[in-house]
Scaffold this motif. Structure first.
Motif, PDB file in Angstrom:
ATOM      1  N   LYS A 220     -18.180   5.129  29.714  1.00 12.43           N
ATOM      2  CA  LYS A 220     -18.004   3.749  28.714  1.00 12.43           C
ATOM      3  C   LYS A 220     -19.064   2.962  28.393  1.00 12.43           C
ATOM      4  O   LYS A 220     -20.136   3.021  29.429  1.00 12.43           O
ATOM      5  N   THR A 221     -19.222   2.888  27.138  1.00 17.86           N
ATOM      6  CA  THR A 221     -20.565   1.796  26.797  1.00 17.86           C
ATOM      7  C   THR A 221     -20.094   0.906  25.699  1.00 17.86           C
ATOM      8  O   THR A 221     -19.038   0.874  25.042  1.00 17.86           O
ATOM      9  N   ALA A 222     -21.105  -0.129  25.495  1.00 18.15           N
ATOM     10  CA  ALA A 222     -20.834  -1.046  24.556  1.00 18.15           C
ATOM     11  C   ALA A 222     -21.110  -0.383  22.963  1.00 18.15           C
ATOM     12  O   ALA A 222     -22.122   0.157  22.800  1.00 18.15           O
ATOM     13  N   ILE A 223     -20.151  -0.973  22.008  1.00 18.16           N
ATOM     14  CA  ILE A 223     -20.602  -0.773  20.756  1.00 18.16           C
ATOM     15  C   ILE A 223     -21.115  -2.160  20.234  1.00 18.16           C
ATOM     16  O   ILE A 223     -20.578  -3.081  20.298  1.00 18.16           O
TER      17      ILE A 223
ATOM     18  N   PRO B 296     -32.734   0.447  16.538  1.00 18.46           N
ATOM     19  CA  PRO B 296     -33.073   1.384  17.441  1.00 18.46           C
ATOM     20  C   PRO B 296     -32.112   1.243  18.597  1.00 18.46           C
ATOM     21  O   PRO B 296     -31.887   0.107  19.078  1.00 18.46           O
ATOM     22  N   ASP B 297     -31.588   2.857  19.159  1.00 16.01           N
ATOM     23  CA  ASP B 297     -30.749   2.494  20.585  1.00 16.01           C
ATOM     24  C   ASP B 297     -29.683   1.787  20.192  1.00 16.01           C
ATOM     25  O   ASP B 297     -29.104   1.333  21.389  1.00 16.01           O
ATOM     26  N   GLU B 298     -28.988   1.763  19.060  1.00 20.25           N
ATOM     27  CA  GLU B 298     -27.612   1.092  19.106  1.00 20.25           C
ATOM     28  C   GLU B 298     -26.545   2.014  18.707  1.00 20.25           C
ATOM     29  O   GLU B 298     -26.797   3.324  18.243  1.00 20.25           O
ATOM     30  N   LEU B 299     -25.438   1.575  19.075  1.00 23.16           N
ATOM     31  CA  LEU B 299     -24.239   2.318  18.915  1.00 23.16           C
ATOM     32  C   LEU B 299     -23.343   1.469  18.042  1.00 23.16           C
ATOM     33  O   LEU B 299     -23.008   0.168  18.111  1.00 23.16           O
ATOM     34  N   VAL B 300     -22.963   1.960  16.434  1.00 20.79           N
ATOM     35  CA  VAL B 300     -22.468   1.168  15.543  1.00 20.79           C
ATOM     36  C   VAL B 300     -21.259   1.713  15.061  1.00 20.79           C
ATOM     37  O   VAL B 300     -21.027   2.914  15.020  1.00 20.79           O
ATOM     38  N   LEU B 301     -20.145   0.786  14.984  1.00 23.21           N
ATOM     39  CA  LEU B 301     -18.997   1.477  14.586  1.00 23.21           C
ATOM     40  C   LEU B 301     -18.760   1.115  12.992  1.00 23.21           C
ATOM     41  O   LEU B 301     -18.855   0.097  12.344  1.00 23.21           O
TER      42      LEU B 301
ATOM     43  N   PRO C 277     -11.021   7.618   4.119  1.00 24.93           N
ATOM     44  CA  PRO C 277     -10.052   6.947   4.387  1.00 24.93           C
ATOM     45  C   PRO C 277      -9.297   7.624   5.558  1.00 24.93           C
ATOM     46  O   PRO C 277      -8.886   8.914   5.801  1.00 24.93           O
ATOM     47  N   GLY C 278      -8.790   6.574   6.635  1.00 24.73           N
ATOM     48  CA  GLY C 278      -7.939   6.872   7.517  1.00 24.73           C
ATOM     49  C   GLY C 278      -9.017   7.497   8.861  1.00 24.73           C
ATOM     50  O   GLY C 278      -8.406   7.687  10.068  1.00 24.73           O
ATOM     51  N   THR C 279     -10.227   7.161   8.717  1.00 27.07           N
ATOM     52  CA  THR C 279     -11.278   7.519   9.626  1.00 27.07           C
ATOM     53  C   THR C 279     -12.014   6.152  10.155  1.00 27.07           C
ATOM     54  O   THR C 279     -12.196   5.515   9.443  1.00 27.07           O
ATOM     55  N   ARG C 280     -12.911   6.480  11.183  1.00 26.80           N
ATOM     56  CA  ARG C 280     -13.792   5.541  11.754  1.00 26.80           C
ATOM     57  C   ARG C 280     -15.014   6.502  12.145  1.00 26.80           C
ATOM     58  O   ARG C 280     -14.865   7.602  12.601  1.00 26.80           O
ATOM     59  N   VAL C 281     -16.190   5.892  12.090  1.00 32.61           N
ATOM     60  CA  VAL C 281     -17.529   6.947  12.334  1.00 32.61           C
ATOM     61  C   VAL C 281     -18.320   6.059  13.575  1.00 32.61           C
ATOM     62  O   VAL C 281     -18.558   4.623  13.207  1.00 32.61           O
ATOM     63  N   LEU C 282     -18.417   6.624  14.949  1.00 34.65           N
ATOM     64  CA  LEU C 282     -19.434   6.178  15.626  1.00 34.65           C
ATOM     65  C   LEU C 282     -21.008   6.611  15.413  1.00 34.65           C
ATOM     66  O   LEU C 282     -20.957   7.978  15.294  1.00 34.65           O
ATOM     67  N   HIS C 283     -21.708   5.625  15.193  1.00 34.02           N
ATOM     68  CA  HIS C 283     -22.919   6.012  14.801  1.00 34.02           C
ATOM     69  C   HIS C 283     -24.063   5.685  15.879  1.00 34.02           C
ATOM     70  O   HIS C 283     -24.096   4.506  16.098  1.00 34.02           O
ATOM     71  N   GLY C 284     -24.915   6.707  16.393  1.00 31.44           N
ATOM     72  CA  GLY C 284     -25.841   6.256  17.371  1.00 31.44           C
ATOM     73  C   GLY C 284     -27.095   6.584  16.949  1.00 31.44           C
ATOM     74  O   GLY C 284     -27.380   7.586  16.499  1.00 31.44           O
ATOM     75  N   THR C 285     -27.967   5.761  17.257  1.00 28.69           N
ATOM     76  CA  THR C 285     -29.556   5.955  17.009  1.00 28.69           C
ATOM     77  C   THR C 285     -30.231   5.994  18.345  1.00 28.69           C
ATOM     78  O   THR C 285     -29.923   5.458  19.418  1.00 28.69           O
ATOM     79  N   GLY C 286     -31.240   6.602  18.652  1.00 22.91           N
ATOM     80  CA  GLY C 286     -32.105   6.900  19.810  1.00 22.91           C
ATOM     81  C   GLY C 286     -31.231   7.539  20.954  1.00 22.91           C
ATOM     82  O   GLY C 286     -30.559   8.362  20.927  1.00 22.91           O
ATOM     83  N   ILE C 287     -31.208   6.695  22.019  1.00 21.95           N
ATOM     84  CA  ILE C 287     -30.553   7.049  23.254  1.00 21.95           C
ATOM     85  C   ILE C 287     -28.961   6.819  23.187  1.00 21.95           C
ATOM     86  O   ILE C 287     -28.177   7.799  23.633  1.00 21.95           O
ATOM     87  N   MET C 288     -28.596   6.191  21.950  1.00 25.81           N
ATOM     88  CA  MET C 288     -27.119   6.343  21.851  1.00 25.81           C
ATOM     89  C   MET C 288     -26.821   7.640  20.978  1.00 25.81           C
ATOM     90  O   MET C 288     -25.387   7.940  20.962  1.00 25.81           O
ATOM     91  N   ALA C 289     -27.629   7.824  20.289  1.00 21.32           N
ATOM     92  CA  ALA C 289     -27.254   9.293  19.784  1.00 21.32           C
ATOM     93  C   ALA C 289     -27.076  10.341  20.806  1.00 21.32           C
ATOM     94  O   ALA C 289     -26.173  11.159  20.570  1.00 21.32           O
ATOM     95  N   ASP C 290     -27.693  10.344  21.844  1.00 21.79           N
ATOM     96  CA  ASP C 290     -27.835  11.010  23.109  1.00 21.79           C
ATOM     97  C   ASP C 290     -26.112  10.887  23.737  1.00 21.79           C
ATOM     98  O   ASP C 290     -25.732  12.030  24.086  1.00 21.79           O
ATOM     99  N   TRP C 291     -25.846   9.846  23.623  1.00 17.97           N
ATOM    100  CA  TRP C 291     -24.289   9.301  24.272  1.00 17.97           C
ATOM    101  C   TRP C 291     -23.400  10.083  23.289  1.00 17.97           C
ATOM    102  O   TRP C 291     -22.638  10.635  24.011  1.00 17.97           O
ATOM    103  N   ILE C 292     -23.448  10.018  22.130  1.00 17.68           N
ATOM    104  CA  ILE C 292     -22.636  10.796  21.416  1.00 17.68           C
ATOM    105  C   ILE C 292     -22.353  12.249  21.430  1.00 17.68           C
ATOM    106  O   ILE C 292     -21.476  12.850  21.867  1.00 17.68           O
ATOM    107  N   TRP C 293     -23.718  12.819  21.552  1.00 15.75           N
ATOM    108  CA  TRP C 293     -23.660  14.370  21.736  1.00 15.75           C
ATOM    109  C   TRP C 293     -23.113  14.577  23.158  1.00 15.75           C
ATOM    110  O   TRP C 293     -22.671  15.834  23.432  1.00 15.75           O
ATOM    111  N   SER C 294     -23.199  13.718  24.460  1.00 16.65           N
ATOM    112  CA  SER C 294     -22.797  14.135  25.559  1.00 16.65           C
ATOM    113  C   SER C 294     -21.460  13.807  25.701  1.00 16.65           C
ATOM    114  O   SER C 294     -20.750  14.355  26.714  1.00 16.65           O
TER     115      SER C 294
END
Length: 491
Positions: A274-277, A286-291, A328-345
């Motif tokens: 679990k992590t914060a958006i 940098p190092d953010e997770l944005v929805l 339409p009908g979707t959302r996108v989780l976008h990560g930079t830096g360490i939060m990009a690593d979170w998405i890949w993992s």
């Protein structure tokens, strides 16, 4: 002011017996709200001139005018681009002008203290004084100073925020929920990213009336400047996160209230991580997770980050590099830096991730239910709490001379003890016609109108009130400005 109507010189004596009995419906009908008849709270202590127009059942529009022109112009010397500063800096600016042969003088002013920011003293260096009809002479002085290598600008004294006779030109829209049968909504227009005029958003929704909403981000790329600075909830959906602790207007059906809020947005992976958006529908740092939601209306940033495309239930449809569309009908989780690593993992394709959203009322500590009937608009500054002036400039990020003391056009929202919604525009930046209001004056005005709670929305050239498709105030830009969001009164 109350008026008596005399028909010629006839006098009619009415007895109780001659008055028809009231029907049950008439007896139950609430009295129409009216403007206070007591002295206007700004300028000279006399009653204001007012006009009334019924807009729809339970909705009334009042025009309020008060005061008279009297302020003129001066020229302010600039200190590193600012027209005020410390005594030492102002004295240095004045001495520089005097050395060049200009009669500069030092002006001291007091920025009033507010609920969360103490009183302060500032200084300006100024040259000359001209009446209202001689602005051209002040402009000529600016030209002469420039030729001497001294930066300056023309200032209208009515903008200072100190004593003035006005005048003021104000619109007050009252909505009585006991009579009005429609509802209140926020709108970001067609997309979050793009700016639109208040009248355009009102037209799209078929609104009876509307005012501009909160501040929007002018410090991002031009095509993204519709993004709200702070919270936005539209019909139960969080489209922009809050700046924690700042004031907001909560709308549900035909009820309105003001409080301070924060938003909590988290994502939990199928593996339990679990992590914060930290952002919603804005450029990632940098190092953010944005929805990003489908309402965003622009491509996600191409910033070497990583993205997980989600369906409505949180299913991961695709992992991709950053910089794509939000279909339409979707959302996108976008990560930079360490939060990009979170998405890949932790957001693998065909996994499901859970996005949880909460909007917390900081006065009660409880979550605000995000129903389809709920909207939230972020404000610039809280003005009134429990019927008393309480300007929260520091908490709301507006603790400066320009925002607290100086007069600007304003858009204000308040709620009375009976639940009446009051929407107010104070026109400004028209010397000789209307001076606008400072934050302190805006709070005083809302208390005079009977607001128990009140908030400042975006102002300046953004201030606009639309009634039945047309502006009823005069935006200071000369035409309606595109803004981030709007408050709509719909049938």
């Amino acid at each position: 002011m109350p008026r008596r109507l005399l028909a010629g010189l006839a006098v009619f004596i009415v007895t109780a017996a001659s008055v028809p009995a009231l029907t049950a419906t008439a007896a139950a009908e609430p009295a129409r709200w009216t403007l206070p008849s007591k002295e206007f709270p700004l300028g000279e202590p006399t009653a204001a001139r007012q006009k009334h127009k019924a807009v729809a059942a339970g909705i009334d529009l009042y025009t309020v005018r008060h005061g008279k022109k009297g302020d003129g112009y001066t020229v302010s010397l600039l200190m590193k681009g600012k027209d005020s500063g410390s005594r030492a800096n102002a004295e240095a600016a004045a001495e520089s002008a005097r050395a060049a042969g200009f009669p500069a003088a030092l002006t001291e002013f007091v920025r009033p203290g507010v609920a969360d920011f103490p009183e302060g003293t500032g200084y300006m260096a100024r040259v000359g004084l001209w009446p209202l009809d001689q602005r051209d002479k002040a402009a000529e002085m600016v030209k002469q100073l420039k030729e001497a290598g001294i930066s300056s600008k023309v200032d209208f004294l009515g903008d200072d925020g100190t004593q003035t006779t006005g005048p003021w030109d104000i619109r007050v829209l009252s909505v009585d929920p006991r009579v009005f049968r429609g509802s209140y909504h926020a709108s970001l227009g067609k997309t979050v990213a793009a700016r639109e005029t208040t009248s355009s958003m009102a037209k799209q929704a078929g609104a009876i009336a509307a005012v501009n909403g909160g501040f929007f981000n002018i410090h991002t790329e031009k095509h993204l400047r519709g993004e709200p600075v702070g919270v936005s909830v539209v019909d139960g959906k969080l489209l922009s996160e809050a700046v924690a602790g700042r004031s907001a207007l909560i709308l549900k059906d035909r009820t309105a209230r003001i409080t301070e809020i924060r938003t909590d947005v988290t994502v939990t992976s199928a593996d339990g991580e679990k992590t914060a958006i930290t952002g919603v529908n804005r450029v990632a740092q940098p190092d953010e997770l944005v929805l990003y939601t489908e309402e965003y209306g622009a491509k996600t940033p191409a910033d070497d980050g990583a993205e997980a495309v989600l369906d409505a239930e949180g299913g991961v449809l695709e992992l991709r590099a950053s910089g794509g569309k939000v279909e339409p009908g979707t959302r996108v989780l976008h990560g930079t830096g360490i939060m990009a690593d979170w998405i890949w993992s932790h957001a693998w394709e065909k996994w499901t991730v859970k996005v949880a959203t909460k909007v917390i009322d900081l006065r009660t500590g409880k979550a605000i239910p995000l129903t389809p009937q709920t909207s939230v608009i972020g404000g610039g500054v809280g003005l009134v709490r429990n019927g008393r002036e309480r300007v929260t400039a520091k908490a709301d990020g507006q603790a400066s001379v320009n925002m607290i003391l100086r007069r600007h056009p304003r858009t204000l929202a308040g709620v009375t003890r009976s639940g009446m919604l009051l929407l107010v525009t104070v026109d400004g930046r028209r010397p000789g016609s209307t001076v606008g209001a400072s934050m302190v004056e805006a709070a005083r005005l809302m208390v005079w109108l009977g607001a128990r709670q009140a908030i400042n929305l975006d102002g300046g050239g953004s201030s606009a009130m639309i009634v039945k498709g047309k502006p009823v105030n005069r935006p200071s830009d000369g035409t309606e400005r595109g803004v981030g969001d709007a408050l709509l009164i719909t049938p």
